[in-house]
Structure formats: C-alpha cells, structure tokens
Design a protein around this motif. Structure first.
Motif, PDB file in Angstrom:
ATOM      1  N   ALA A  38       0.869  -1.183   0.000  1.00 56.49           N
ATOM      2  CA  ALA A  38       0.000   0.000   0.000  1.00 56.49           C
ATOM      3  C   ALA A  38       0.900   1.227   0.000  1.00 56.49           C
ATOM      4  CB  ALA A  38      -0.895   0.003   1.229  1.00 56.49           C
ATOM      5  N   THR A  39       0.724   2.090  -0.977  1.00 55.59           N
ATOM      6  CA  THR A  39       1.460   3.345  -0.968  1.00 55.59           C
ATOM      7  C   THR A  39       0.494   4.490  -1.244  1.00 55.59           C
ATOM      8  OG1 THR A  39       3.467   4.475  -1.689  1.00 55.59           O
ATOM      9  CG2 THR A  39       2.213   3.296  -3.397  1.00 55.59           C
ATOM     10  N   LYS A  40       1.052   5.691  -1.455  1.00 53.32           N
ATOM     11  CA  LYS A  40       0.207   6.878  -1.523  1.00 53.32           C
ATOM     12  C   LYS A  40       0.770   7.858  -2.545  1.00 53.32           C
ATOM     13  CE  LYS A  40      -0.348   6.333   3.479  1.00 53.32           C
ATOM     14  NZ  LYS A  40       0.887   5.542   3.740  1.00 53.32           N
ATOM     15  N   VAL A  41      -0.080   8.776  -2.963  1.00 56.62           N
ATOM     16  CA  VAL A  41       0.369   9.933  -3.724  1.00 56.62           C
ATOM     17  C   VAL A  41       0.176  11.140  -2.821  1.00 56.62           C
ATOM     18  CG1 VAL A  41      -1.871  10.355  -4.834  1.00 56.62           C
ATOM     19  CG2 VAL A  41       0.238  11.153  -5.918  1.00 56.62           C
ATOM     20  N   TRP A  42       1.151  12.050  -2.879  1.00 59.10           N
ATOM     21  CA  TRP A  42       1.124  13.192  -1.959  1.00 59.10           C
ATOM     22  C   TRP A  42       1.799  14.382  -2.616  1.00 59.10           C
ATOM     23  CZ3 TRP A  42       5.308  15.537   0.959  1.00 59.10           C
ATOM     24  CH2 TRP A  42       4.870  16.467   1.920  1.00 59.10           C
ATOM     25  N   SER A  43       1.006  15.183  -3.334  1.00 64.61           N
ATOM     26  CA  SER A  43       1.546  16.385  -3.954  1.00 64.61           C
ATOM     27  C   SER A  43       0.406  17.291  -4.394  1.00 64.61           C
ATOM     28  CB  SER A  43       2.422  16.041  -5.160  1.00 64.61           C
ATOM     29  OG  SER A  43       2.933  17.224  -5.744  1.00 64.61           O
ATOM     30  N   ASN A  44       0.595  18.585  -4.187  1.00 71.15           N
ATOM     31  CA  ASN A  44      -0.346  19.565  -4.722  1.00 71.15           C
ATOM     32  C   ASN A  44      -0.126  19.809  -6.201  1.00 71.15           C
ATOM     33  OD1 ASN A  44      -2.264  20.639  -2.750  1.00 71.15           O
ATOM     34  ND2 ASN A  44      -0.440  21.191  -1.563  1.00 71.15           N
ATOM     35  N   ASP A  45       0.991  19.343  -6.719  1.00 69.52           N
ATOM     36  CA  ASP A  45       1.336  19.471  -8.135  1.00 69.52           C
ATOM     37  C   ASP A  45       1.012  18.136  -8.810  1.00 69.52           C
ATOM     38  OD1 ASP A  45       2.602  19.479 -10.625  1.00 69.52           O
ATOM     39  OD2 ASP A  45       4.322  20.619  -9.915  1.00 69.52           O
ATOM     40  N   VAL A  46       0.024  18.111  -9.681  1.00 70.57           N
ATOM     41  CA  VAL A  46      -0.397  16.837 -10.265  1.00 70.57           C
ATOM     42  C   VAL A  46       0.676  16.234 -11.168  1.00 70.57           C
ATOM     43  CG1 VAL A  46      -2.863  17.324 -10.074  1.00 70.57           C
ATOM     44  CG2 VAL A  46      -1.620  18.043 -12.130  1.00 70.57           C
ATOM     45  N   ILE A  47       1.554  17.078 -11.713  1.00 73.67           N
ATOM     46  CA  ILE A  47       2.653  16.541 -12.520  1.00 73.67           C
ATOM     47  C   ILE A  47       3.621  15.777 -11.617  1.00 73.67           C
ATOM     48  CG2 ILE A  47       4.624  17.133 -13.987  1.00 73.67           C
ATOM     49  CD1 ILE A  47       2.992  19.504 -15.031  1.00 73.67           C
ATOM     50  N   GLU A  48       3.959  16.379 -10.477  1.00 76.48           N
ATOM     51  CA  GLU A  48       4.805  15.667  -9.514  1.00 76.48           C
ATOM     52  C   GLU A  48       4.075  14.439  -8.970  1.00 76.48           C
ATOM     53  OE1 GLU A  48       7.374  14.121  -6.749  1.00 76.48           O
ATOM     54  OE2 GLU A  48       7.740  15.336  -8.524  1.00 76.48           O
ATOM     55  N   GLY A  49       2.751  14.563  -8.778  1.00 76.39           N
ATOM     56  CA  GLY A  49       1.986  13.409  -8.314  1.00 76.39           C
ATOM     57  C   GLY A  49       2.082  12.249  -9.287  1.00 76.39           C
ATOM     58  N   ARG A  55      -5.498  17.019  -2.929  1.00 74.58           N
ATOM     59  CA  ARG A  55      -5.984  17.059  -4.318  1.00 74.58           C
ATOM     60  C   ARG A  55      -6.649  15.741  -4.734  1.00 74.58           C
ATOM     61  NH1 ARG A  55      -2.976  21.124  -8.365  1.00 74.58           N
ATOM     62  NH2 ARG A  55      -4.946  20.626  -9.404  1.00 74.58           N
ATOM     63  N   TRP A  56      -7.473  15.230  -3.857  1.00 79.07           N
ATOM     64  CA  TRP A  56      -8.089  13.923  -4.125  1.00 79.07           C
ATOM     65  C   TRP A  56      -8.972  13.943  -5.367  1.00 79.07           C
ATOM     66  CZ3 TRP A  56     -13.347  13.639  -4.263  1.00 79.07           C
ATOM     67  CH2 TRP A  56     -14.092  14.594  -3.561  1.00 79.07           C
ATOM     68  N   ARG A  57      -9.573  15.085  -5.673  1.00 80.58           N
ATOM     69  CA  ARG A  57     -10.432  15.153  -6.870  1.00 80.58           C
ATOM     70  C   ARG A  57      -9.638  14.904  -8.149  1.00 80.58           C
ATOM     71  NH1 ARG A  57     -12.367  18.832  -3.277  1.00 80.58           N
ATOM     72  NH2 ARG A  57     -14.612  18.750  -2.804  1.00 80.58           N
ATOM     73  N   ASP A  58      -8.368  15.234  -8.132  1.00 83.23           N
ATOM     74  CA  ASP A  58      -7.520  14.980  -9.295  1.00 83.23           C
ATOM     75  C   ASP A  58      -7.019  13.541  -9.326  1.00 83.23           C
ATOM     76  OD1 ASP A  58      -7.322  17.677 -10.533  1.00 83.23           O
ATOM     77  OD2 ASP A  58      -6.415  18.202  -8.613  1.00 83.23           O
TER      78      ASP A  58
END
Length: 273
Positions: free
Chosen positions: A77-88, A113-116
């Motif tokens: 289980a991992t995660k995405v964590w960035s306000n920049d969707v490109i970095e995400g 930024r869960w909506r993205d």
C-alpha cells in the motif's frame, strides 16, 4: 494469522501489517541490509501488508529494494502526496518502478488534491495496475470530509489513527466504513509512542495474559484489532523483536467490551502525561 477483507476488492490481508514512516527512511548498505532482513522476518511471520508513502523520505524506495525478488509475497500500500499533479504522476511512476509495475492499494495521502487523483486511480484499477483505492488522514478535523467521500466517491479503504487516546473514528467513520464494507487501516496504534512512554504495572496486565498478551504494547495492539471493523493495523518498527511481538497479536481470542474498556482506563490512568 487472521485475515480480513480489504474493502470490496476481495483482497484478504493479515490483520497485522507494517508501517514504514521514519523506520525505513534510511541510507547506506548496512541500513538497507537491516531493512531487508526485517522484511524477511515479517514475511516469515505472515506480516505481508506494508504501508509506505513518498512523504516518508527514502521509505518507499527502501521498501521496494527490500522486496526485491519476493514482491509476490507482499501486499503493498502506498500513496500519492503532492499539490502538483505533474509531480503526483511522477510519484506514481516511481512507485510502479519500485514495486514491479503494480501496487495493491493506492491511497490519496491526507486527501491532498483527491479530486484529481481518484480518477487516475480509477483508470489504474480498471487496467489492473492497482487493486484497491483508499484515502488517508491523520487529523480528526478531516473526518467529516472523509465521511462524505465514503458516501459519494468510489473508494475501497480508509486509513485513520485509532488507539485508546484517539477514538474519534469510532463516532462516524468506523460505523460508516462497516456499513459500506470498506477496509479500515489503522495508523498510530501506539499513539506515536505516547502510549508507551509509561506502562501499567505488571499486576494490571495479568488479566490480558489469557489473550496471549505479555506486554503493554501487545495489549494496545490487541485492543485495536479486537474492533472487528478494523482490517489491519500498521505499527512501524525497526526491531525484529518488536515485529514478532506485534505479529503474535494477529490471532484470536479477541478482547470483549469489558477488556477494551479496561484498556482505555489503564491508558488514562498510567499513560496520560
């Protein structure tokens, strides 16, 4: 070790897993070898669920290295964590590289930024790259938004803090997750160590010996896992001895209401600073 279903995915996981916050944020050959040995001990003890994040420094990469040649034995289980969707997206690409092009559970870390990101995860799930979608947050102030998402969005799991000092999840999230048949991943079962700075005297712990508990940390972990709405708890450790002690709590018998109430009383009496 008992296994519980991770949401509606049909994915069964052992109830004791391992977190990697702080403990896997390491460098160097010696540390890398030590973490690989720790992962080996975990897998041998049927601890197969590993939770990580790009937020944890080197932890995600180090977990991937530690699972080299045995990725199929682990549930990652991992995660995405960035306000920049490109970095995400770059985070997602790196994680797929670390974990042999598949992640069992992908989570939005702290709802950033869960909506993205949820639509991205949906496409990945449809393609078979991931098996389940989750959301996490460490603060109870985010629980109302999480509750709304459980009602309105397509997710499989939630990850929240839960221990005798942090019980806010019991009010809404745990009942709602149970009703929606979501998996529940518990972070901070020891309250980030606050519940372990002082421990009740041994005479107070004897009542829990019939449940297989020989230490206060085992009592606390059994308290969490005895809530059958919980799917898996993910205590972090760099100690093989602590890992094996945690793994022993993955089997019944489970605490009943009286035992769980007693644990809360002992925590309040002995562990509040």
């Amino acid at each position: 070790m008992e296994r519980r279903e991770l949401g509606l995915t049909g994915l069964q996981v052992p109830v004791v897993g391992m977190g990697t916050w702080r403990t896997f944020d390491v460098y160097g050959k010696d540390d890398q070898a030590a973490r690989r040995e720790l992962v080996s001990a975990a897998l041998d003890a049927s601890v197969r669920f590993f939770d990580t994040s790009p937020m944890y420094g080197e932890a995600e990469r180090m977990l991937g290295v530690s699972l080299t040649s045995r990725r199929n034995r682990a549930i990652v289980a991992t995660k995405v964590w960035s306000n920049d969707v490109i970095e995400g997206q770059a985070q997602i690409d790196r994680a797929l590289h670390y974990f042999d092009d598949r992640v069992d559970l992908y989570q939005v870390h702290n709802l950033v930024r869960w909506r993205d990101y949820l639509p991205v995860f949906e496409r990945m799930k449809q393609s078979g790259t991931i098996r389940a979608i989750g959301i996490t947050h460490y603060q109870s102030t985010a629980f109302p938004e999480m509750a709304r998402m459980i009602e309105e969005e397509t997710i499989d799991t939630i990850q929240v803090p839960y221990n005798p000092f942090e019980r806010e999840a019991e009010r809404v999230l745990l009942p709602l997750a149970a009703r929606r048949r979501l998996g529940v991943i518990v972070m901070r079962p020891f309250g980030e160590g606050s519940l372990l700075r002082r421990t009740p005297p041994s005479r107070e712990l004897r009542a829990f010996e019939r449940f297989g508990c020989t230490s206060w940390s085992q009592v606390l972990l059994k308290w969490v896992l005895s809530d059958r709405r919980v799917t898996v708890a993910i205590p972090a450790t760099s100690s093989e001895a602590h890992l094996l002690e945690n793994a022993q709590m993955g089997e019944p018998p489970w605490f009943g209401p009286d035992e769980r109430t007693r644990v809360v009383r002992l925590a309040e009496q002995y562990c509040r600073s």
